[in-house]
Design an enzyme around this catalytic site. Structure first.
Site, PDB file in Angstrom:
ATOM      1  N   SER A  61     -14.425 -10.140  -8.620  1.00  0.00           N
ATOM      2  CA  SER A  61     -13.353 -10.509  -9.556  1.00  0.00           C
ATOM      3  C   SER A  61     -12.774  -9.344 -10.350  1.00  0.00           C
ATOM      4  O   SER A  61     -11.802  -9.540 -11.101  1.00  0.00           O
ATOM      5  CB  SER A  61     -13.854 -11.580 -10.536  1.00  0.00           C
ATOM      6  OG  SER A  61     -13.916 -12.831  -9.894  1.00  0.00           O
TER       7      SER A  61
ATOM      8  N   LYS B 104      -9.062  -8.776 -10.308  1.00  0.00           N
ATOM      9  CA  LYS B 104      -8.084  -9.393 -11.209  1.00  0.00           C
ATOM     10  C   LYS B 104      -7.474  -8.409 -12.201  1.00  0.00           C
ATOM     11  O   LYS B 104      -6.473  -8.726 -12.855  1.00  0.00           O
ATOM     12  CB  LYS B 104      -8.754 -10.565 -11.937  1.00  0.00           C
ATOM     13  CG  LYS B 104      -9.049 -11.723 -10.976  1.00  0.00           C
ATOM     14  CD  LYS B 104     -10.025 -12.719 -11.555  1.00  0.00           C
ATOM     15  CE  LYS B 104     -10.313 -13.800 -10.495  1.00  0.00           C
ATOM     16  NZ  LYS B 104     -11.545 -14.533 -10.755  1.00  0.00           N
TER      17      LYS B 104
ATOM     18  N   SER C  75     -11.852 -15.671 -15.807  1.00  0.00           N
ATOM     19  CA  SER C  75     -11.901 -15.293 -14.394  1.00  0.00           C
ATOM     20  C   SER C  75     -11.387 -16.400 -13.482  1.00  0.00           C
ATOM     21  O   SER C  75     -11.918 -16.640 -12.393  1.00  0.00           O
ATOM     22  CB  SER C  75     -13.333 -14.904 -13.987  1.00  0.00           C
ATOM     23  OG  SER C  75     -13.316 -14.086 -12.830  1.00  0.00           O
TER      24      SER C  75
ATOM     25  N   LYS D 109     -13.705  -6.305 -17.321  1.00  0.00           N
ATOM     26  CA  LYS D 109     -13.806  -7.440 -16.405  1.00  0.00           C
ATOM     27  C   LYS D 109     -15.124  -7.444 -15.644  1.00  0.00           C
ATOM     28  O   LYS D 109     -15.572  -6.411 -15.158  1.00  0.00           O
ATOM     29  CB  LYS D 109     -12.654  -7.395 -15.401  1.00  0.00           C
ATOM     30  CG  LYS D 109     -12.561  -8.628 -14.492  1.00  0.00           C
ATOM     31  CD  LYS D 109     -12.104  -9.847 -15.259  1.00  0.00           C
ATOM     32  CE  LYS D 109     -12.187 -11.117 -14.443  1.00  0.00           C
ATOM     33  NZ  LYS D 109     -13.586 -11.587 -14.265  1.00  0.00           N
TER      34      LYS D 109
END
Length: 369
Positions: free
Chosen positions: A59, A62, A114, A218
């Protein structure tokens, strides 16, 4: 007894030296397969481990999705949720088909919770489809110098052709952190979306509460990628970004790396925002000279030994012609470390200066100017 005591003391000293060297000589011992610490302003690498090895990123994908959303739409843009964005596997903000939601809420849901559904909604809105958005992601990566990265989706669910490197992901994260809106989003602990139902987005990134100065970025995890984490922290005006890929001890690794970098490198103030740097002459102006300024603070991370090896060079014309408009780009400031260029920033004029009119020239003539 004395010999035994001395032997123990000697062994303890050697162990201390080994431990100290492992932490402060070559950097801390970490679990991550790949890792990097980069200064956000300059892009200078402060620590590196297997930084060009291609790996899945989960993720942390992102970060690029959010950057493109911010670069290609406005926060107040209303997005109608398509069918493709409903019920996407993995983390979710529970989008509903045909729901109207603003882009700001989608990006907060993307980065704090997320949301894989949020990623698909953004991709469809910005580029028309996930495939077209992936092409946009790859073009933007190349523009940033992330040449060993390939995106096939906006969320990071595993695909063998979806990969990056610690170095490339740091480049992407650095660019994102230079975006003021992105920087605000990833440092937010709680966001309340303008929607019914699931609207409280708590940030999953523990760095914001566990690490001094922590302000992003993140988390990411799949079985194939392992634990991936991009963190950032700011101290004394110096923001660092850390990437760890396939890191069982992801947060501990990141904190050790940040501790190491903040301990070994100190912020060196080159220029203060809007501070006077030098004067240049203004030909035919109602004022004969004007000041040159930078529009940002320029802070370089250096070790104690490097401090005397920093030099800055101002490149501007010594004479410009009136009229002069405030904040006109007029040249560059280049910063060198040990003879190597490490940062460049634009320089600007500080004020408006009108051109002399006929009356001004008559007065100059009479006064002998």
């Amino acid at each position: 007894m004395k010999k035994s005591f001395l032997s123990i003391l000697f062994i303890t000293f050697i162990c201390f030296q080994i431990s100290f060297f492992s932490v402060y000589g070559e950097g801390p011992s970490i679990s991550a397969s790949s890792a990097v610490v980069m200064d956000v302003q300059t892009g200078r690498i402060l620590y590196a481990k297997n930084i060009h090895a291609k790996k899945p990123m989960a993720s942390t994908t992102k970060i690029m999705t959010a950057l493109l959303a911010l670069e290609n739409s406005s926060p107040e843009t209303i997005v109608k949720v398509p069918r493709q964005a409903v019920g996407v596997e993995g983390s979710s903000i529970y989008l509903q088909y045909d729901e109207n939601i603003n882009m700001e809420d989608l990006v907060y849901g993307l980065m704090l919770r997320s949301g894989n559904d949020s990623a698909v909604a953004i991709a469809n809105h910005v580029a028309g489809s996930v495939d077209e958005f992936s092409k946009l992601m790859n073009r933007r990566s190349k523009e940033l110098g992330a040449n060993n990265t390939n995106f096939v989706n906006p969320h990071g669910l595993h695909d063998d052709q979806h990969y990056t490197t610690a170095y490339d992901l740091a480049l992407i994260s650095r660019k994102a952190l230079l975006n003021k809106e992105f920087k605000k989003i990833v440092s937010t602990k709680l966001w309340t979306a303008d929607r019914e139902g699931f609207k409280y987005f708590y940030n999953k990134n523990k760095t914001l509460t566990q690490y001094e100065g922590g302000d992003g970025v993140k988390t990411g995890f799949t079985k194939k990628s392992g634990r991936c984490l991009v963190t950032s922290a700011t101290r004394n005006g110096m923001q660092l970004v850390t990437v760890v890929l396939n890191a069982p001890n992801w947060f501990q690794d990141s904190y050790h790396l940040l501790d190491y970098a903040f301990d070994q490198y100190r912020p060196y103030d080159i220029v203060k925002q809007d501070a006077y740097l030098k004067s240049i002459s203004v030909k035919d102006g109602k004022k004969s000279e004007t000041a040159v300024i930078a529009k940002e603070n320029v802070i370089i991370p250096v070790t104690k030994e490097e401090k005397d090896k920093v030099a800055s060079v101002i490149e501007v014309d010594e004479v410009i012609e009136a009229p002069v408009t405030r904040n006109t780009k007029i040249g560059k400031l280049k910063v060198f470390l040990d003879g190597k260029l490490i940062y460049t920033t634009d320089l600007y004029t500080r004020e408006d200066i009108e051109r002399k009119d006929f009356k001004d020239k008559i007065v100059d003539f009479i006064q002998g100017n």
